[in-house]
Design a protein around this motif. Structure first.
Motif, PDB file in Angstrom:
ATOM      1  N   LEU A   1       3.352   5.817  -3.035  1.00  0.00           N
ATOM      2  CA  LEU A   1       4.536   6.546  -3.494  1.00  0.00           C
ATOM      3  C   LEU A   1       4.550   6.668  -5.014  1.00  0.00           C
ATOM      4  N   ILE A   2       4.062   5.636  -5.714  1.00  0.00           N
ATOM      5  CA  ILE A   2       4.061   5.667  -7.182  1.00  0.00           C
ATOM      6  C   ILE A   2       2.977   6.594  -7.709  1.00  0.00           C
TER       7      ILE A   2
ATOM      8  N   MET B   1       1.409  11.573  -9.513  1.00  0.00           N
ATOM      9  CA  MET B   1       0.321  11.714 -10.478  1.00  0.00           C
ATOM     10  C   MET B   1      -0.774  12.634  -9.971  1.00  0.00           C
ATOM     11  N   TRP B   2      -0.732  12.979  -8.686  1.00  0.00           N
ATOM     12  CA  TRP B   2      -1.698  13.936  -8.150  1.00  0.00           C
ATOM     13  C   TRP B   2      -1.411  15.343  -8.656  1.00  0.00           C
ATOM     14  N   ILE B   3      -0.180  15.563  -9.113  1.00  0.00           N
ATOM     15  CA  ILE B   3       0.205  16.855  -9.672  1.00  0.00           C
ATOM     16  C   ILE B   3      -0.017  16.827 -11.180  1.00  0.00           C
ATOM     17  N   ASN B   4      -0.455  17.906 -11.736  1.00  0.00           N
ATOM     18  CA  ASN B   4      -0.715  17.989 -13.170  1.00  0.00           C
ATOM     19  C   ASN B   4       0.529  17.618 -13.977  1.00  0.00           C
TER      20      ASN B   4
ATOM     21  N   ILE C   1       3.574   0.302 -14.244  1.00  0.00           N
ATOM     22  CA  ILE C   1       3.814  -0.379 -12.974  1.00  0.00           C
ATOM     23  C   ILE C   1       2.503  -0.818 -12.334  1.00  0.00           C
ATOM     24  N   LEU C   2       1.537   0.059 -12.284  1.00  0.00           N
ATOM     25  CA  LEU C   2       0.285  -0.249 -11.604  1.00  0.00           C
ATOM     26  C   LEU C   2      -0.485  -1.360 -12.317  1.00  0.00           C
TER      27      LEU C   2
ATOM     28  N   ALA D   1       0.832  -1.209   0.000  1.00  0.00           N
ATOM     29  CA  ALA D   1       0.000   0.000   0.000  1.00  0.00           C
ATOM     30  C   ALA D   1       0.864   1.255   0.000  1.00  0.00           C
ATOM     31  N   VAL D   2       1.960   1.213   0.756  1.00  0.00           N
ATOM     32  CA  VAL D   2       2.863   2.374   0.797  1.00  0.00           C
ATOM     33  C   VAL D   2       3.518   2.581  -0.563  1.00  0.00           C
ATOM     34  N   MET D   3       3.935   1.490  -1.213  1.00  0.00           N
ATOM     35  CA  MET D   3       4.574   1.593  -2.518  1.00  0.00           C
ATOM     36  C   MET D   3       3.604   2.130  -3.571  1.00  0.00           C
TER      37      MET D   3
END
Length: 262
Positions: free
Chosen positions: A100-101, A105-108, A144-145, A95-97
């Motif tokens: 972090l990944i 992506m929360w930033i434009n 990755i996801l 969950a932490v990884m």
């Protein structure tokens, strides 16, 4: 049930206005040229002939496809081991990884690319190398996801059974883990290749205007040059390439799914 079916009408209307109508206008502009005061549109194939007859435009298209393919391969090469290690961690660490990944992506994406522009300006890299760095950075999390999701769904009993039957770690990975995770790889290819082949602001910001891709051409002919007809023709060519790519990846996805069933 019929009352719920009416809820789809707003979405159908939205799709018609935002997708179907613009695509019809794109096709109209691509197969026409500006006329005079009497004849507004003239049907022609000149826009497509112009694109393929000039060696510059197919060269830009080839460069865009090459960039997208190499970016996708790099993302697979980096993303698969990363996802594999993540799937081996404890649930809390996984969950932490994932956090972090996904956190960048929360930033434009445009803001992230501007940040990389400042970072890469300190290094003596070519414009092409900077574009690859920006492409891989922005699209790697998608790969990755997708692979991680596919790996995390593998039943651990299958791996245990493979070891019980005498398979070592290498054979278990080759015969069990890799085939069952290919669906995630195919999904990752779709999410990386398609936006990479049509990207325009990453090459524009990181390439210093010297690394022109097909997306930059479309932007220039619509915004700078004002030749909407030729820009629409290039867009339509790209749309066909993207549809072919989606068809191929869909076939690969079905093939891997059938392999998993077997």
């Amino acid at each position: 049930m019929k009352s719920f079916s009416k809820m789809v009408y707003p979405y159908v209307l939205w799709a018609l206005i935002m997708i179907v109508v613009p695509m019809m206008m794109l096709v109209l502009y691509a197969f026409t040229v500006k006329g005079n005061a009497v004849l507004t549109f003239q049907f022609t194939f000149d826009n497509f002939i112009r694109f393929f007859s000039d060696p510059v435009f197919p060269g830009v298209l080839w460069r865009s496809l090459k960039l997208a393919v190499i970016t996708t391969l790099i993302c697979i090469g980096v993303g698969y081991p990363t996802a594999y290690v993540m799937a081996k961690l404890k649930p809390n660490s996984q969950a932490v990884m994932v956090l972090l990944i996904t956190l960048p992506m929360w930033i434009n994406m445009l803001v992230r690319t501007y940040a990389w522009r400042g970072i890469l300006a300190r290094f003596a890299l070519s414009g092409e190398a900077k574009v690859y760095v920006g492409m891989v950075y922005n699209f790697l999390p998608f790969m990755i996801l997708q692979i991680y999701t596919s790996l995390s769904k593998i039943d651990p009993n299958l791996i245990t059974a493979a070891h019980d039957l005498g398979a070592n770690n290498r054979e278990t990975f080759k015969r069990v883990i890799l085939p069952l995770s290919l669906s995630g790889v195919v999904s990752g290819i779709t999410l990386v290749f398609l936006p990479a082949v049509s990207s325009f602001f990453i090459p524009k910001l990181l390439g210093g205007g010297q690394y022109v891709l097909i997306g930059n051409l479309i932007e220039d002919y619509f915004i700078t040059t004002g030749d909407w007809n030729f820009g629409s023709a290039i867009s339509l060519i790209m749309a066909v390439i993207i549809l072919i790519s989606m068809y191929v990846t869909r076939k690969l996805d079905r093939y891997t799914a059938q392999g998993d069933d077997d």
